[in-house]
Design a protein around this motif. Structure first.
Motif, PDB file in Angstrom:
ATOM      1  N   ASP B 141       0.846  -1.195   0.000  1.00 55.46           N
ATOM      2  CA  ASP B 141       0.000   0.000   0.000  1.00 55.46           C
ATOM      3  C   ASP B 141       0.879   1.241   0.000  1.00 55.46           C
ATOM      4  N   ASP B 142       0.240   2.410   0.158  1.00 55.20           N
ATOM      5  CA  ASP B 142       0.980   3.673   0.051  1.00 55.20           C
ATOM      6  C   ASP B 142       1.338   4.281   1.384  1.00 55.20           C
ATOM      7  N   ARG B 143       1.142   3.543   2.477  1.00 61.40           N
ATOM      8  CA  ARG B 143       1.281   4.192   3.784  1.00 61.40           C
ATOM      9  C   ARG B 143       2.672   4.747   4.005  1.00 61.40           C
ATOM     10  N   ASN B 144       3.671   3.950   3.670  1.00 61.76           N
ATOM     11  CA  ASN B 144       5.038   4.432   3.897  1.00 61.76           C
ATOM     12  C   ASN B 144       5.345   5.629   3.014  1.00 61.76           C
ATOM     13  N   GLN B 145       4.839   5.570   1.794  1.00 59.69           N
ATOM     14  CA  GLN B 145       5.078   6.713   0.915  1.00 59.69           C
ATOM     15  C   GLN B 145       4.464   7.969   1.512  1.00 59.69           C
ATOM     16  N   ALA B 146       3.268   7.799   2.091  1.00 59.19           N
ATOM     17  CA  ALA B 146       2.614   8.946   2.715  1.00 59.19           C
ATOM     18  C   ALA B 146       3.438   9.475   3.881  1.00 59.19           C
ATOM     19  N   VAL B 147       3.991   8.562   4.673  1.00 62.67           N
ATOM     20  CA  VAL B 147       4.820   8.988   5.806  1.00 62.67           C
ATOM     21  C   VAL B 147       5.980   9.842   5.304  1.00 62.67           C
ATOM     22  N   VAL B 148       6.670   9.333   4.297  1.00 64.65           N
ATOM     23  CA  VAL B 148       7.842  10.063   3.803  1.00 64.65           C
ATOM     24  C   VAL B 148       7.411  11.386   3.188  1.00 64.65           C
ATOM     25  N   GLY B 149       6.247  11.390   2.578  1.00 64.08           N
ATOM     26  CA  GLY B 149       5.754  12.627   1.970  1.00 64.08           C
ATOM     27  C   GLY B 149       5.588  13.750   2.969  1.00 64.08           C
ATOM     28  N   ARG B 150       5.351  13.385   4.239  1.00 60.93           N
ATOM     29  CA  ARG B 150       5.149  14.428   5.248  1.00 60.93           C
ATOM     30  C   ARG B 150       6.457  15.115   5.626  1.00 60.93           C
ATOM     31  N   PHE B 151       7.586  14.475   5.338  1.00 56.68           N
ATOM     32  CA  PHE B 151       8.871  15.083   5.691  1.00 56.68           C
ATOM     33  C   PHE B 151       9.475  15.735   4.461  1.00 56.68           C
ATOM     34  N   PRO B 152       9.803  17.011   4.574  1.00 58.06           N
ATOM     35  CA  PRO B 152      10.461  17.630   3.419  1.00 58.06           C
ATOM     36  C   PRO B 152      11.856  17.024   3.278  1.00 58.06           C
ATOM     37  N   ASP B 153      12.383  16.992   2.138  1.00 59.36           N
ATOM     38  CA  ASP B 153      13.788  16.635   1.896  1.00 59.36           C
ATOM     39  C   ASP B 153      14.158  15.191   2.167  1.00 59.36           C
ATOM     40  N   ILE B 154      13.194  14.299   2.393  1.00 62.37           N
ATOM     41  CA  ILE B 154      13.577  12.884   2.523  1.00 62.37           C
ATOM     42  C   ILE B 154      13.166  12.170   1.241  1.00 62.37           C
ATOM     43  N   ARG B 155      14.119  11.441   0.673  1.00 66.24           N
ATOM     44  CA  ARG B 155      13.844  10.762  -0.601  1.00 66.24           C
ATOM     45  C   ARG B 155      13.105   9.459  -0.363  1.00 66.24           C
ATOM     46  N   TYR B 156      12.299   9.097  -1.368  1.00 68.44           N
ATOM     47  CA  TYR B 156      11.529   7.850  -1.264  1.00 68.44           C
ATOM     48  C   TYR B 156      11.753   7.040  -2.532  1.00 68.44           C
ATOM     49  N   VAL B 157      11.996   5.749  -2.351  1.00 67.90           N
ATOM     50  CA  VAL B 157      12.229   4.857  -3.498  1.00 67.90           C
ATOM     51  C   VAL B 157      11.561   3.524  -3.196  1.00 67.90           C
ATOM     52  N   ARG B 158      11.004   2.900  -4.212  1.00 69.64           N
ATOM     53  CA  ARG B 158      10.413   1.564  -4.017  1.00 69.64           C
ATOM     54  C   ARG B 158      11.327   0.488  -4.559  1.00 69.64           C
ATOM     55  N   GLU B 159      11.490  -0.611  -3.799  1.00 67.25           N
ATOM     56  CA  GLU B 159      12.183  -1.780  -4.315  1.00 67.25           C
ATOM     57  C   GLU B 159      11.183  -2.925  -4.344  1.00 67.25           C
ATOM     58  N   PRO B 160      10.739  -3.318  -5.552  1.00 67.11           N
ATOM     59  CA  PRO B 160       9.656  -4.287  -5.636  1.00 67.11           C
ATOM     60  C   PRO B 160      10.031  -5.709  -5.223  1.00 67.11           C
ATOM     61  N   LEU B 161      11.285  -6.111  -5.386  1.00 64.86           N
ATOM     62  CA  LEU B 161      11.641  -7.486  -5.027  1.00 64.86           C
ATOM     63  C   LEU B 161      11.722  -7.608  -3.516  1.00 64.86           C
TER      64      LEU B 161
END
Lengths: 446, 415
Positions: B141-161
């Motif tokens: 789901d997107d929960r972690n992405q949402a968490v990171v979105g709340r912090f400015p300047d923190i990068r977010y990347v997905r690793e599907p494996l």
């Protein structure tokens, strides 16, 4: 990497900027002695694989190991060392006063000042006795080091033990102010006793012909005897070189895994009573190459046992003397500020012979001690503790492999039955010749 | 059983401690000038009051010598070589724990060096030097992405494996820093964590890897207390340099657990790349949870690099709260260790004799622990030791191969 490879000897004075320690392809590692103003604080044994070490890394290695010695000099009792206790017994340790440590400032300055305060002028007169036998080259090096002593001993006596030629005498003649005498009865104890018989100092100090004393050795000994209760002093023996496998193995075995202590230790009747039932480990007190006695102790307990020591049973004339001193209720003090450098035997054959003689002497001493004092603890050690110790050592060999250490252990084990035979043969002989007769016999000297 | 945690710096004034009514013990972290010097766990009755003198007495018993050591260290000043500017990526590999992730990121943003801005501010003040990168591993789901979105300047990347080491390797390629620090998502870094890392690298400019002190975040449950009283992740309070030899350790470097914990580690990024990154057949979650950190430490040393353990580089880990979870953790550690040992045994023929000795030692160690726990009648401890033993045995029986086959399938599906 060979754990018994040669070590480069390094002296590091922490009063100076710390060096970077480099590896040296001719050596397997470095053996560093850490000093502050000629007082030893700790040693470091570093393998080549750990080198080079930056000054920061050197500091990190030193700090942890030097803290006990520094702590004792700065905070005294809180960091004092105590003689070991038998397994199973615990000592109630006083914890250091933390606020004192927290609030202390300028620790290194305070350390320097405490070391300055120790330089002593005056103090008891010292007769230094060196016993030697057929080792003229080592004796020469030893006497050269003695010549640098500041202050020198008031009297220097060289006892030539049962010489086979004139080489030793020739060496002694090259130096001045030496009282020279010959002791024809073979044995280090006999030689020591001959020296005692003619010595005139209030304190009698001994060192061996394969040892080089440090410049302030006599000064430190005088300082150590400032306390009138102290009857015997032993000091720290550092290696002069660690170039051969035999020398490294000897060094690593020196205290059976108990690291060299760098804080003073007082061995007294409490220590004696703690250990009496299982054999008092008097060999932990020091080594005959670095010891001194108030002369009247020999009136109280007698002279060195001439059945023990090099040239007789093989060893332990020193530890047996300390045993007697402690048994009588006196104290022995170990002071690491009295430093000598000892040349360990270079070849494996010599080391094996030494290990054999060490055990033969030790076993004989245990029998002597049991007989003379009626202390059965010595027999407990001889017939129970020692075999158990060697059994454990051997299972260790299976894990570690049959290296030089294992060979030396084998030689030691051979010394045990040899010691029993020697003791059986010699226990009937008198401990030593009578003191008065010795004095008379040796009175006119060259 | 539940302990309070307290953190006291002996250089600053501190107050008395009162054990709360619902706690029956204290976990006390002692510092000297921000530097951790001891961690003590003591039983106390609820409501007990510890005065300043009591606390000093505890400190004195446990850390008198160490305190003197640190005071002496201060008197030997070395000019710090801060002329060399190092760039750092902090990588948090996470999967499905948004609340923990939030807590982890907040702690990362708070860490700093004395007299400097916090890392959270440095992300915008010095973006070429510092970055925080979150690698979300096979999210559903997107929960972690949402968490990171709340912090400015923190990068977010997905690793599907799915697999921690897939995520770590992704972090290595995505990171921009010269150094990369890995912080697990269930970890809260110390306020002075950044100082610790800089300090380790300044003291050891040749270090390619740094591991840190990992302390407990909480000791609220019997499981957490049990784990910590067995030693937890602790490796002591002395900095240690690990090179090619470790005298006195006949199993070196095969007993890779001594080097540190994967929950808090940092590396020179190019060294990781030269080593081929983390082994993706390890740390594959439920199927083989563990071993990836042991493996990277081992390969780092075997490749001739230096690794440093630095207690100032400190972080707090939330241990498993329930006994069953802890037991499963022990099984996974046994499996991870065995898988690492089997893999390295095959891959590194020069060390095979060492690994055999290691296996013997490990069994001996577990049996001794078993004996000790049986003597004490501590059945939960017995279960933990048996769990680790069982994990080890599973691991020996082809765990690494099964895992390798699994990830080959994964990769081919993704390709």
């Amino acid at each position: 990497m060979n754990g018994y490879g040669p070590r480069r000897m390094v002296d590091i004075d922490i009063a100076r900027p710390l060096p970077e320690l480099q590896g040296d392809p001719d050596f397997a590692g470095a053996f560093a002695v850490i000093w502050r103003d000629r007082v030893p604080l700790c040693t470091l044994d570093i393998q080549n694989g750990e080198l080079p070490l930056s000054p920061d890394a050197v500091l990190q290695s030193i700090l942890q190991r030097a803290v006990p010695a520094i702590g004792w000099r700065l905070f005294g009792e809180d960091f004092a060392a105590h003689p070991p206790l038998p397994p199973g017994k615990r000592r109630n340790r006083n914890s250091p006063d933390l606020s004192a440590i927290l609030n202390a400032t300028d620790l290194l300055d305070r350390l320097d000042r405490s070391l300055e305060e120790e330089v002593e002028t005056g103090g008891p007169t010292v007769s230094l006795i060196i016993c030697t036998r057929n080792r003229p080259k080592q004796l020469a090096a030893c006497l050269r080091a003695v010549g640098v002593l500041r202050p020198p001993p008031e009297e220097l006596i060289v006892v030539n033990n049962s010489p086979s030629d004139k080489a030793t005498e020739a060496v002694v003649r090259e130096f001045s102010d030496i009282r020279y005498l010959v002791e024809p009865k073979p044995g280090l104890s006999a030689a020591r006793n001959a020296g005692i018989a003619v010595a005139s100092g209030e304190v009698i100090a001994f060192t061996d012909d394969d040892v080089e004393v440090t410049e302030n050795w006599i000064s430190r000994i005088k300082r150590a005897f400032a306390d009138p209760d102290v009857m015997a002093i032993s000091g720290l023996m550092l290696p002069r070189e660690l170039e051969t496998e035999a020398q490294v193995a000897f060094q690593l075995r020196l205290r059976r895994g108990i690291s060299l202590p760098f804080r003073p230790l007082t061995f007294d009747s409490a220590f004696f009573e703690d250990w009496r039932s299982r054999g008092v480990p008097c060999w932990l007190i020091g080594a005959g190459a670095n010891m001194a006695f108030r002369r009247q102790i020999f009136d109280h307990v007698g002279l060195f046992d001439e059945r023990l020591g090099a040239g007789a049973a093989g060893c332990s004339e020193d530890s047996e003397m300390w045993y007697r001193i402690l048994a009588r209720g006196y104290s022995c003090r170990y002071d690491p500020a009295c430093v000598v450098r000892h040349s360990h035997r270079r070849t494996v054959e010599e080391a094996r012979t030494q290990a054999f003689l060490y055990m033969r002497g030790h076993v004989t001493a245990l029998v002597v001690q049991a007989v003379e004092h009626g202390h059965l603890g010595n027999l407990v050690r001889l017939f129970a503790k020692l075999p158990w110790y060697y059994l454990r050592e051997f299972t260790g060999t299976l894990w570690r492999g049959f290296d030089i250490n294992a060979r030396l252990t084998l030689s030691e084990i051979a010394g045990v039955p040899a010691g029993l035979c020697y003791a059986a043969a010699h226990i009937w002989q008198p401990k030593h010749r009578a003191y008065e007769r010795l004095r008379v016999a040796l009175a006119p000297t060259t | 059983m539940s302990f309070m945690l307290k953190d006291i710096d002996l250089c600053s004034p501190f107050e008395e401690i009162t054990i709360s009514a619902d706690r029956n013990g204290l976990g006390l972290l002692l510092r000297y000038r921000r530097r951790p010097i001891a961690f003590v766990m003591l039983d106390f009755q609820p409501g007990t009051s510890l005065s300043v003198e009591d606390i000093l007495a505890i400190a004195s018993r446990t850390t008198g010598r160490k305190l003197l050591q640190e005071k002496l260290r201060e008197e030997f000043s070395f000019p710090a070589d801060s002329s060399v500017q190092k760039s750092l990526t902090v990588a948090v590999c996470t999967r499905g724990r948004p609340q923990m992730l939030t807590r982890c990121l907040e702690a990362l943003r708070r860490t700093r060096r004395p007299e400097e801005a916090r890392l959270g501010e440095l992300l915008s003040l010095e973006p070429q030097r510092y970055e925080i990168l979150v690698v979300d591993n096979a999210p559903s789901d997107d929960r972690n992405q949402a968490v990171v979105g709340r912090f400015p300047d923190i990068r977010y990347v997905r690793e599907p494996l799915p697999g921690l080491d897939f995520a770590r390797n992704r972090a290595i390629t995505e990171a921009r820093g010269e150094f990369i620090a890995f912080v697990d998502d269930d970890v809260v870094v110390d306020e002075w964590w950044l100082e610790g890392l800089h300090g380790a690298l300044e003291d050891n400019p040749d270090a390619s890897g740094v591991t840190g002190l990992v302390l407990p975040y909480a000791l609220e449950t019997p499981a957490q207390i049990l784990f910590e009283s067995r030693g937890g992740f602790g490796r002591g309070f002395e900095p240690i340099r690990y090179g090619q030899v470790s005298p006195g350790n006949p199993l070196y470097p095969c007993g890779a657990g001594i080097f540190g914990a994967g929950a808090n580690m940092a590396f020179r990024r190019e060294v990781l790349t030269s080593l081929g990154g983390f082994d993706e057949a390890l740390d594959t979650g439920v199927s083989l949870p563990g071993g990836g950190d042991l493996d990277i430490f081992y390969r780092l040393i075997r490749a001739g690099h230096t690794l440093v353990y630095e207690p100032r580089f400190a972080a707090f880990h939330e241990h498993r709260q329930d006994l069953d979870g802890l037991r499963r953790q022990y099984v996974s550690w046994g499996r991870g260790f065995a898988a690492f040992a089997v893999k390295s045994y095959r891959a590194d023929p020069a060390q095979r004799a060492q690994f055999r000795r290691l296996a013997v030692w490990w069994c001996g160690y577990q049996l001794r622990e078993l004996y000790r726990s049986l003597r004490r009648g501590d059945m939960s401890l017995v279960r933990m030791v048996l769990a680790e033993l069982a994990g080890g045995l599973f691991g020996i029986l082809g765990e690494y191969d099964r895992s390798s086959r699994r990830i080959t399938k994964l990769r081919s599906r993704a390709a």
